[in-house]
Scaffold this active site. Structure first.
Site, PDB file in Angstrom:
ATOM      1  N   HIS A 139      39.712  11.235  31.675  1.00 45.04           N
ATOM      2  CA  HIS A 139      39.093  12.450  32.202  1.00 45.04           C
ATOM      3  C   HIS A 139      38.081  13.038  31.222  1.00 45.04           C
ATOM      4  O   HIS A 139      37.020  13.505  31.624  1.00 45.04           O
ATOM      5  CB  HIS A 139      40.165  13.492  32.578  1.00 45.04           C
ATOM      6  CG  HIS A 139      40.749  13.245  33.934  1.00 45.04           C
ATOM      7  ND1 HIS A 139      41.675  12.262  34.165  1.00 45.04           N
ATOM      8  CD2 HIS A 139      40.499  13.818  35.145  1.00 45.04           C
ATOM      9  CE1 HIS A 139      41.980  12.250  35.461  1.00 45.04           C
ATOM     10  NE2 HIS A 139      41.290  13.175  36.072  1.00 45.04           N
ATOM     11  N   LYS A 166      51.696  14.967  39.222  1.00 43.29           N
ATOM     12  CA  LYS A 166      52.911  15.762  39.393  1.00 43.29           C
ATOM     13  C   LYS A 166      52.740  17.114  38.726  1.00 43.29           C
ATOM     14  O   LYS A 166      51.936  17.260  37.798  1.00 43.29           O
ATOM     15  CB  LYS A 166      54.135  15.021  38.839  1.00 43.29           C
ATOM     16  CG  LYS A 166      54.219  14.991  37.320  1.00 43.29           C
ATOM     17  CD  LYS A 166      55.553  14.441  36.881  1.00 43.29           C
ATOM     18  CE  LYS A 166      55.628  14.297  35.370  1.00 43.29           C
ATOM     19  NZ  LYS A 166      55.970  15.563  34.695  1.00 43.29           N
TER      20      LYS A 166
END
Lengths: 288, 191
Positions: free
Chosen positions: B36, B103
């Site tokens: 990222h 999650k």
């Protein structure tokens, strides 16, 4: 079996085969959630996964954690013998995909690729009077470790004072802050007293207790039961989806504190509560 | 249960709501912290074609390479998504990503990005490593394996019936926000 191979088997069991007390607790949580809720669905998936991992001998969770070893050994034994065997076993376990490579150099950001690094695996050595060796391992996931925390009492934002009522308040706060991020339902290890380091150390070692095992100190046992009930009223639920089970259990222990300090360290163990024990006696290896 | 085939159209993704249970099939890409950071800092082109109308999976898998050099996933559950909060909305909009699997949920900045660019957050079951690895049918490609290490690399994988739940949609709905607010209210009563 030589020492390295028996430790390799210990790691394999820890990573792929969840202990009976935890499976039982997760099964009860599944039964307890209402039909058709996301919470019940989560427990169903969790239990299926646990079964598959055991059958396939593959990691329950891909985050096989930091390797934390606790060794109790008789007088006259060499620590080196154990640390070398553990290193060898960790390398082998990584090759066999029982472990993900999880040792990263914080300066270079390089992953060593074999779980070996400075203080990795970490080994707590303790000499004892028995004529046997006990080796315990815990696989401590990163996500759950990130939601662990330490408070110093008094903690004015919650009006938490320097007593067990204050401890109760900060524990509730920690679980609300964690939400589902530590892979709820979690099991809490709590260390009261000590210094910055020893309070965390005490909190972590609680994870070798069995689910349902209460403290021998009646005051602490009472707080454990209270927190277990209270935290499950928060409706955070498995994965933070909402539901009746937010924690599986709460383990607390206390130790002497300095008159000026009152630390409460809270370690959070994810639902994939992975720890195993082996005992070496008269050339035999016994796994729990 | 909704079955979705990747690539996913903007219309299909915008029809999803918080609470929808979905089975995802098609080609997705794993990316976590290092990936990222790279996608925001350098906007690499090599990953663009795999991300277009596809899904990013926050996952650092346990992988296996066989003798002929082919990779497979051994255990591959989601990692905590919150760490990608500073980057996620930029990545979703820059690469036309339709979904993010992870999650723990994500924050306000991501929720805004999902609305703006047409994407949702899919929650997988944390810790279900073996079960999810069984829905990974093929490893098609890997990028940055040497540099980032296996957990942090970009793994381009083909999945079949990957089970997820929509917990953040493109209409500002977030189960995580709801549960947080509710639990904080309950906490006040319990203290």
């Amino acid at each position: 079996m030589d020492l390295k191979d028996s430790i390799l088997e210990l790691i394999r069991r820890a990573s792929t085969d969840l202990s009976e007390d935890v499976v039982k607790s997760l099964s009860e949580a599944y039964e307890n959630e209402d039909e058709g809720t996301p919470a019940r669905g989560v427990f169903k998936t969790i239990l299926e996964n646990v079964k598959m991992a055991k059958e396939q001998s593959t990691p329950i969770c891909q985050d096989t954690g930091s390797l934390l070893f606790y060794i109790d050994f008789p007088e006259g034994e060499s620590e080196k013998k154990y640390s070398e065997a553990i290193e060898g076993a960790a390398i082998e376990a990584t090759k066999k995909q029982y472990l993900r490579p999880n040792a990263v150099d914080p300066v270079t950001s390089k992953n060593s690729g074999n779980n070996i690094g400075v203080n990795a695996p970490y080994i707590h050595f303790h000499q004892w009077d028995k004529d046997e060796v006990r080796i315990r391992v815990m696989l401590k996931g990163g996500g759950s470790e990130n939601v662990g925390t330490q408070y110093k009492l008094p903690f004015p934002p919650l009006k938490a004072g320097r007593d067990l009522a204050g401890v109760r308040k900060v524990v509730i706060d920690a679980v609300v802050n964690a939400q589902g991020l530590g892979c709820a339902p979690g099991t809490l290890g709590i260390g009261i007293g000590g210094d910055r380091i020893t309070s965390y150390a005490l909190s972590k070692v609680q994870f070798f207790r069995k689910i349902g095992e209460r403290s021998a100190d009646p005051e602490i046992a009472k707080l454990e039961k209270d927190l277990n009930e209270t935290l499950n009223k928060l409706q955070i639920g498995p994965m933070g989806f909402g539901g009746k089970t937010t924690v599986l259990d709460v383990f607390i222990s206390s130790q002497a504190r300095h008159p000026a300090t009152f630390f409460v360290a809270i370690s959070y163990m994810c639902w994939a509560f992975r720890r195993k024990t082996m005992v070496l006696k008269n050339g035999e290896v016994i796994y729990d | 249960m909704i079955k979705l085939q990747i690539p996913i159209s903007e219309e299909d993704i915008r029809s999803l709501k918080v609470g929808d249970e979905v089975l995802l099939s098609g080609t997705i890409v794993t990316a976590r912290d290092e990936a990222h950071k790279l996608m925001v800092d350098e906007k690499p082109e090599f990953i663009r074609e795999y991300l277009k109308e596809s899904v990013i999976y926050h996952c650092g898998p346990v992988v296996k390479q066989n003798e002929s050099g082919e990779w497979s996933f051994v255990s591959a559950g989601p990692t905590t998504s919150a760490r990608e909060e500073p980057y996620q909305s930029t990545v979703v909009c820059e690469y036309n990503v339709r979904g993010v699997i992870g999650k723990g949920g994500m924050g306000a900045k991501t929720l805004e990005g999902l609305k703006k660019c047409g994407a949702v957050y899919f929650h997988a079951i944390g810790g279900a490593g073996t079960l999810i690895a069984n829905s990974v049918k093929k490893v098609k490609k890997v990028f940055k394996l040497e540099e980032f290490g296996s957990p942090e690399a970009f793994w381009v994988i083909e999945v079949e019936d990957f089970p997820v739940v929509v917990t953040m949609d493109s209409h500002e709905g977030s189960l995580h926000k709801e549960v947080l607010e509710k639990s904080k209210k309950i906490m006040e009563e319990l203290l």
